[in-house]
Design a protein around this motif. Structure first.
Motif, short mmCIF file in Angstrom:
data_model
loop_
_atom_site.label_atom_id
_atom_site.label_comp_id
_atom_site.label_asym_id
_atom_site.label_seq_id
_atom_site.Cartn_x
_atom_site.Cartn_y
_atom_site.Cartn_z
N LEU A 211 -8.22 -5.43 5.95
CA LEU A 211 -8.30 -4.50 4.83
C LEU A 211 -9.24 -4.97 3.73
CD1 LEU A 211 -4.51 -3.53 4.56
CD2 LEU A 211 -6.35 -2.23 5.64
N THR B 151 -7.91 -1.87 11.43
CA THR B 151 -7.47 -1.33 10.15
C THR B 151 -6.17 -0.55 10.31
OG1 THR B 151 -9.74 -1.16 9.34
CG2 THR B 151 -8.08 0.17 8.21
N SER C 166 4.74 4.30 13.67
CA SER C 166 4.05 3.05 13.34
C SER C 166 4.28 2.00 14.41
CB SER C 166 4.54 2.53 11.98
OG SER C 166 4.19 3.41 10.94
N LEU D 39 -2.51 -1.41 8.69
CA LEU D 39 -1.73 -0.47 7.87
C LEU D 39 -0.33 -0.25 8.45
CD1 LEU D 39 -4.50 2.16 7.02
CD2 LEU D 39 -3.48 0.47 5.48
N THR D 40 -0.26 -0.05 9.76
CA THR D 40 1.05 0.13 10.38
C THR D 40 1.87 -1.14 10.29
OG1 THR D 40 0.09 -0.40 12.56
CG2 THR D 40 0.28 1.93 11.97
#
Length: 225
Positions: free
Chosen positions: A183, A12, A69, A16-17
């Motif tokens: 996600l 996850t 990130s 996101l990164t």
């Protein structure tokens, strides 16, 4: 259970990164496309754009998020890869070969190639701009444009850049769909739209970045030699 939860959290976080990095690539490409303008206009526009980014506090904050990130994305990918290999076992048979794409099975190799490219890219441009002694243009801006144009005078560098963009494109093809799954948005109802958007995004980013050094080399190479 704990291992599964940890892996899901890492996937996850990597998703996101990765999506943030995808957003950054769009902004970065839009800025770099100024290099396709006529030389005089491109120099003024590109150097002004670089100066704006370096002097804006909001952009500086975003840049720290970007660096974080990148590091987290790479470390998570490494940890997940090592854990998956350990879990699968040394003699386990990979059953994905018949159904998955080759770039899905070689994300580690593609990621390593991209990482090597980033080392050169940061050294040649980011480090030079931040810590090097750059000439200034007529407006008093650091002349990053001249540094970029000079770098694209060598055919091997252009080839290295283009090949790296293809590696990035294949990485994005798998990564975008993988992030959607991690996600929980890879729903059958939307899967066709996600596939179309993911492919379109990957193709545009790859072609957009790859065409810039080729264009510079072909249109400005003679004038520099």
């Amino acid at each position: 259970m704990e291992h599964t939860l940890s892996t899901l959290m890492r996937k996850t976080l990597m998703a996101l990164t990765g999506l943030f990095l995808c957003f950054f690539l769009v902004i970065h490409l839009l800025g770099n496309l100024q290099l396709l303008l006529p030389a005089v206009q491109a120099k003024e526009s590109f150097n002004g754009y670089s100066q704006l980014l370096s002097g804006n506090i909001f952009i500086k904050i975003i840049s720290y998020v970007l660096y974080t990130s990148l590091i987290v994305h790479c470390l998570d990918a490494l940890v997940i890869t090592l854990k998956n290999r350990k879990t699968a076992g040394k003699y386990a048979v990979d059953k994905r070969g018949a159904s998955s794409k080759w770039y899905s099975r070689n994300m580690g190799i593609l990621g390593t190639l991209i990482l090597i490219f980033l080392v050169f890219h940061f050294k040649d441009f980011w480090y030079q701009y931040k810590f090097g002694t750059l000439p200034v243009d007529e407006y008093g801006h650091k002349d990053l444009y001249t540094i970029v144009i000079a770098a694209y005078q060598d055919w091997w560098y252009v080839l290295f850049y283009v090949l790296s963009m293809f590696a990035l494109g294949y990485h994005l093809l798998h990564g975008f769909f993988s992030a959607a799954r991690s996600l929980g948005v890879y729903h059958p109802k939307y899967v066709s739209w996600i596939r179309v958007f993911g492919r379109g995004y990957s193709y545009v980013i790859t072609a957009g970045f790859a065409i810039i050094p080729i264009y510079v080399y072909l249109t400005q190479h003679v004038s520099w030699n």
